[in-house]
Design a protein around this motif. Structure first.
Motif, PDB file in Angstrom:
ATOM      1  N   ARG A 163       1.328  -1.716   0.078  1.00  0.00           N
ATOM      2  CA  ARG A 163       0.230   0.292   0.018  1.00  0.00           C
ATOM      3  C   ARG A 163       0.886   1.264   0.212  1.00  0.00           C
ATOM      4  O   ARG A 163       0.198   2.402  -0.996  1.00  0.00           O
ATOM      5  CB  ARG A 163      -1.333  -0.113   1.022  1.00  0.00           C
ATOM      6  CG  ARG A 163      -1.801  -0.494   1.495  1.00  0.00           C
ATOM      7  CD  ARG A 163      -3.294  -0.320   2.164  1.00  0.00           C
ATOM      8  NE  ARG A 163      -4.349  -1.361   1.898  1.00  0.00           N
ATOM      9  CZ  ARG A 163      -5.186  -1.945   1.779  1.00  0.00           C
ATOM     10  NH1 ARG A 163      -5.197  -0.096   0.335  1.00  0.00           N
ATOM     11  NH2 ARG A 163      -6.486  -2.023   1.660  1.00  0.00           N
ATOM     12  N   ALA A 164       1.900   1.051   0.755  1.00  0.00           N
ATOM     13  CA  ALA A 164       2.563   2.953   1.434  1.00  0.00           C
ATOM     14  C   ALA A 164       3.287   2.745  -0.886  1.00  0.00           C
ATOM     15  O   ALA A 164       3.667   3.571  -1.013  1.00  0.00           O
ATOM     16  CB  ALA A 164       3.954   1.795   1.525  1.00  0.00           C
ATOM     17  N   TYR A 165       3.627   1.914  -1.182  1.00  0.00           N
ATOM     18  CA  TYR A 165       4.834   1.477  -2.434  1.00  0.00           C
ATOM     19  C   TYR A 165       3.484   2.088  -3.518  1.00  0.00           C
ATOM     20  O   TYR A 165       3.867   3.004  -4.789  1.00  0.00           O
ATOM     21  CB  TYR A 165       5.043   0.158  -2.991  1.00  0.00           C
ATOM     22  CG  TYR A 165       5.707   0.880  -4.135  1.00  0.00           C
ATOM     23  CD1 TYR A 165       6.956   0.534  -4.553  1.00  0.00           C
ATOM     24  CD2 TYR A 165       5.417  -0.365  -5.223  1.00  0.00           C
ATOM     25  CE1 TYR A 165       7.275   0.552  -5.930  1.00  0.00           C
ATOM     26  CE2 TYR A 165       5.567  -0.193  -6.874  1.00  0.00           C
ATOM     27  CZ  TYR A 165       6.828  -0.113  -6.786  1.00  0.00           C
ATOM     28  OH  TYR A 165       7.415   0.100  -8.438  1.00  0.00           O
ATOM     29  N   TYR A 166       2.126   1.624  -3.635  1.00  0.00           N
ATOM     30  CA  TYR A 166       0.563   2.050  -4.408  1.00  0.00           C
ATOM     31  C   TYR A 166       0.894   3.468  -3.916  1.00  0.00           C
ATOM     32  O   TYR A 166       0.469   3.953  -5.055  1.00  0.00           O
ATOM     33  CB  TYR A 166      -0.082   1.717  -4.108  1.00  0.00           C
ATOM     34  CG  TYR A 166      -1.495   1.816  -4.567  1.00  0.00           C
ATOM     35  CD1 TYR A 166      -1.666   2.132  -6.318  1.00  0.00           C
ATOM     36  CD2 TYR A 166      -2.224   2.763  -3.696  1.00  0.00           C
ATOM     37  CE1 TYR A 166      -2.841   2.793  -6.377  1.00  0.00           C
ATOM     38  CE2 TYR A 166      -3.197   4.122  -4.528  1.00  0.00           C
ATOM     39  CZ  TYR A 166      -3.383   3.178  -5.136  1.00  0.00           C
ATOM     40  OH  TYR A 166      -4.732   3.997  -6.287  1.00  0.00           O
ATOM     41  N   LYS A 167       0.744   4.579  -2.802  1.00  0.00           N
ATOM     42  CA  LYS A 167       0.767   5.821  -2.812  1.00  0.00           C
ATOM     43  C   LYS A 167       2.325   6.882  -3.211  1.00  0.00           C
ATOM     44  O   LYS A 167       2.036   7.580  -3.320  1.00  0.00           O
ATOM     45  CB  LYS A 167       0.540   5.914  -1.356  1.00  0.00           C
ATOM     46  CG  LYS A 167      -1.056   5.760  -0.475  1.00  0.00           C
ATOM     47  CD  LYS A 167      -1.057   5.681   0.561  1.00  0.00           C
ATOM     48  CE  LYS A 167      -2.370   5.078   1.265  1.00  0.00           C
ATOM     49  NZ  LYS A 167      -2.524   5.729   2.828  1.00  0.00           N
ATOM     50  N   ALA A 168       3.010   6.105  -2.980  1.00  0.00           N
ATOM     51  CA  ALA A 168       4.276   6.347  -2.979  1.00  0.00           C
ATOM     52  C   ALA A 168       4.992   6.779  -4.864  1.00  0.00           C
ATOM     53  O   ALA A 168       5.304   7.408  -5.157  1.00  0.00           O
ATOM     54  CB  ALA A 168       5.554   5.789  -2.781  1.00  0.00           C
ATOM     55  N   ASN A 169       3.833   5.667  -5.791  1.00  0.00           N
ATOM     56  CA  ASN A 169       4.330   5.893  -6.898  1.00  0.00           C
ATOM     57  C   ASN A 169       2.525   5.915  -7.638  1.00  0.00           C
ATOM     58  O   ASN A 169       2.330   5.209  -8.395  1.00  0.00           O
ATOM     59  CB  ASN A 169       4.655   4.532  -7.600  1.00  0.00           C
ATOM     60  CG  ASN A 169       5.973   3.977  -7.209  1.00  0.00           C
ATOM     61  OD1 ASN A 169       7.171   4.456  -7.185  1.00  0.00           O
ATOM     62  ND2 ASN A 169       5.967   4.160  -5.539  1.00  0.00           N
ATOM     63  N   PRO A 170       2.429   6.877  -7.530  1.00  0.00           N
ATOM     64  CA  PRO A 170       0.860   6.804  -8.039  1.00  0.00           C
ATOM     65  C   PRO A 170       1.217   7.254  -9.958  1.00  0.00           C
ATOM     66  O   PRO A 170       0.100   6.707 -10.507  1.00  0.00           O
ATOM     67  CB  PRO A 170       0.435   8.550  -7.955  1.00  0.00           C
ATOM     68  CG  PRO A 170       1.395   9.046  -7.353  1.00  0.00           C
ATOM     69  CD  PRO A 170       2.273   7.977  -6.645  1.00  0.00           C
ATOM     70  N   ASP A 171       1.824   6.955 -10.909  1.00  0.00           N
ATOM     71  CA  ASP A 171       2.416   7.330 -11.785  1.00  0.00           C
ATOM     72  C   ASP A 171       2.058   6.019 -12.628  1.00  0.00           C
ATOM     73  O   ASP A 171       2.012   5.755 -13.713  1.00  0.00           O
ATOM     74  CB  ASP A 171       4.063   8.417 -12.426  1.00  0.00           C
ATOM     75  CG  ASP A 171       5.292   7.577 -11.717  1.00  0.00           C
ATOM     76  OD1 ASP A 171       4.655   7.693  -9.879  1.00  0.00           O
ATOM     77  OD2 ASP A 171       5.510   7.437 -12.466  1.00  0.00           O
ATOM     78  N   LYS A 172       2.676   4.915 -11.580  1.00  0.00           N
ATOM     79  CA  LYS A 172       2.452   3.335 -12.108  1.00  0.00           C
ATOM     80  C   LYS A 172       1.560   2.782 -12.638  1.00  0.00           C
ATOM     81  O   LYS A 172       1.375   2.125 -12.549  1.00  0.00           O
ATOM     82  CB  LYS A 172       3.763   2.897 -11.245  1.00  0.00           C
ATOM     83  CG  LYS A 172       5.492   3.209 -11.251  1.00  0.00           C
ATOM     84  CD  LYS A 172       5.848   2.357  -9.758  1.00  0.00           C
ATOM     85  CE  LYS A 172       7.388   2.656  -9.607  1.00  0.00           C
ATOM     86  NZ  LYS A 172       8.414   2.209 -11.236  1.00  0.00           N
ATOM     87  N   PHE A 173       0.527   3.396 -11.628  1.00  0.00           N
ATOM     88  CA  PHE A 173      -0.431   2.730 -11.571  1.00  0.00           C
ATOM     89  C   PHE A 173      -1.863   4.417 -12.382  1.00  0.00           C
ATOM     90  O   PHE A 173      -3.063   3.718 -11.638  1.00  0.00           O
ATOM     91  CB  PHE A 173      -1.360   2.418  -9.796  1.00  0.00           C
ATOM     92  CG  PHE A 173      -0.015   2.354  -9.595  1.00  0.00           C
ATOM     93  CD1 PHE A 173       0.015   0.357  -9.727  1.00  0.00           C
ATOM     94  CD2 PHE A 173       0.503   2.189  -8.794  1.00  0.00           C
ATOM     95  CE1 PHE A 173       0.958  -0.540  -9.605  1.00  0.00           C
ATOM     96  CE2 PHE A 173       2.610   1.799  -7.544  1.00  0.00           C
ATOM     97  CZ  PHE A 173       1.992   0.330  -8.283  1.00  0.00           C
ATOM     98  N   THR A 174      -1.519   4.685 -12.915  1.00  0.00           N
ATOM     99  CA  THR A 174      -1.973   6.013 -13.865  1.00  0.00           C
ATOM    100  C   THR A 174      -2.055   5.669 -15.458  1.00  0.00           C
ATOM    101  O   THR A 174      -1.089   5.394 -15.819  1.00  0.00           O
ATOM    102  CB  THR A 174      -1.746   7.640 -13.810  1.00  0.00           C
ATOM    103  OG1 THR A 174      -1.973   7.457 -12.292  1.00  0.00           O
ATOM    104  CG2 THR A 174      -2.922   8.453 -14.748  1.00  0.00           C
ATOM    105  N   GLU A 175      -3.849   5.311 -15.820  1.00  0.00           N
ATOM    106  CA  GLU A 175      -3.639   5.303 -17.926  1.00  0.00           C
ATOM    107  C   GLU A 175      -3.475   6.014 -18.184  1.00  0.00           C
ATOM    108  O   GLU A 175      -4.345   7.041 -17.155  1.00  0.00           O
ATOM    109  CB  GLU A 175      -5.185   4.103 -17.512  1.00  0.00           C
ATOM    110  CG  GLU A 175      -4.748   3.611 -18.901  1.00  0.00           C
ATOM    111  CD  GLU A 175      -6.275   2.568 -18.996  1.00  0.00           C
ATOM    112  OE1 GLU A 175      -6.278   2.799 -20.754  1.00  0.00           O
ATOM    113  OE2 GLU A 175      -6.729   2.833 -18.186  1.00  0.00           O
ATOM    114  N   PRO A 176      -2.906   6.096 -18.868  1.00  0.00           N
ATOM    115  CA  PRO A 176      -2.586   7.901 -19.413  1.00  0.00           C
ATOM    116  C   PRO A 176      -3.646   7.942 -19.993  1.00  0.00           C
ATOM    117  O   PRO A 176      -4.416   6.716 -21.005  1.00  0.00           O
ATOM    118  CB  PRO A 176      -0.892   7.382 -19.981  1.00  0.00           C
ATOM    119  CG  PRO A 176      -1.248   6.430 -20.446  1.00  0.00           C
ATOM    120  CD  PRO A 176      -1.191   5.113 -18.990  1.00  0.00           C
TER     121      PRO A 176
END
Length: 354
Positions: free
Chosen positions: A179-192
């Protein structure tokens, strides 16, 4: 046959160079105080009273000849028929030096851990070499001399791969870490952001005379008039006139994101909005008409949707870190003497040695 022999020679030379690092039986190259680069550990390379070398790693010498050949081969592969950018050669030298130094340290670690090669896997690889070069006179001539070193190299590679896999085998990350990784790297989980485009291409051979290009441009202009003033159907015109593979789908290219369009086209699309039709646009294949159908805004996915992806990405990052840290610790504990007098470019590695 000459090409095959040359390729074989290059492959075998690279492999042999990598596995012929000589043990120095604990002896260090002679050293004395002299002006010019100081090697790591306070010693200074004396190139007059001892053979030239790149480094001495826990008593194992990497000769200048071995390093020069490996670096030249790496340069040929990386800068094939190209001019290296400024500083690239020095950076490549550091990369090759680091690989050669770390290989010695990793092989020492393999000995400490008592790892053994997978004999069957090694034999299978040797068999593939035999089959690949069976018709090569060069292979037949050099086979008996090369096989022992080749076998040693393949055994070492097998054990190195096993050691890396062992070090990378870290425990799965805990939920809170994911969860911390998800919050710290929003760009990795955003569809452009995506755009949906339709296309008509009037093909022109690149070698055609100017008149052919002018005719295609005029035809594209006429088609555009039919679309804007005559109410023609874009999909129907695409099926009849377009030379692009999308013609069978009425020119529909589907949703695309930035980076998927050829250079020069994206800039033109950026000035459009849904519903816009481009002017006749010259592309490599001819003249094109683009219609901007729709835009899909960037979308940040919630954690539940991407939990598996976040877990995999974090696990990969942790494995990478474990492997990087492991190699760094081996370097930190090692006795490494660098010949920065002969090779100034490797001076930047000094901080990683002791």
């Amino acid at each position: 046959m000459k090409i095959l022999a040359s390729r074989l020679s290059s492959i075998l030379a690279t492999m042999l160079l990598a596995c012929t690092v000589h043990a120095a039986d604990g002896a260090k190259p002679a050293a004395k105080t002299a002006p010019g680069g100081t090697a790591q550990g306070g010693a200074v390379a004396d190139q007059h009273s001892s053979p030239p070398f790149l480094a001495v790693v826990n008593g194992t010498v990497i000769s200048a000849g071995e390093f020069d050949a490996a670096a030249n081969e790496a340069a040929r592969q990386k800068f094939y028929h190209g001019t290296p950018p400024e500083g690239a050669v020095e950076e490549l030298m550091r990369e090759v030096a680091t690989r050669m130094i770390e290989r010695i340290l990793l092989l020492e670690e393999i000995g400490r851990q008592g790892l053994k090669p997978d004999a069957r896997a090694v034999e299978e690889k040797l068999s593939r070499y035999e089959q690949r070069y069976a018709s090569s006179p060069r292979w037949q001539q050099e086979r008996e001399r090369i096989l022992p070193s080749l076998r040693q190299r393949l055994e070492q590679d097998d054990m190195l791969a096993a050691l890396e896999a062992k070090v990378r085998n870290v425990p799965p990350p805990a939920e809170d870490k994911v969860r911390a990784y998800y919050k710290a790297n929003p760009d990795k989980f955003t569809e452009p952001e995506k755009m949906r485009l339709s296309l008509i291409v009037l093909k022109v051979d690149p070698s055609s005379p100017t008149s052919a290009w002018e005719a295609a441009e005029a035809e594209a202009g006429a088609l555009r008039m039919r679309l804007t003033d005559g109410g023609a159907d874009f999909a129907e015109l695409a099926r009849k006139h377009s030379a692009d593979d999308s013609a069978q789908n009425g020119g529909d290219l589907g949703y695309l994101h930035r980076g998927m369009l050829p250079e020069g086209i994206q800039e033109k699309i950026d000035d459009m909005k849904p519903g816009d039709l481009s002017p006749p646009t010259r592309i490599l294949q001819g003249y094109a008409l683009f219609r901007y159908e729709a835009k899909q805004a960037a979308k940040h996915h919630d954690f539940a949707t991407v939990r598996a992806r976040a877990t995999d990405l974090l696990a990969r990052d942790l494995a990478d870190k474990a492997w990087t840290d492991f190699r760094a610790q081996l370097r930190k504990k090692a006795r490494i003497e660098l010949n920065t007098q002969r090779y100034p470019a490797i001076g930047a590695l000094t901080a990683k040695s002791k």
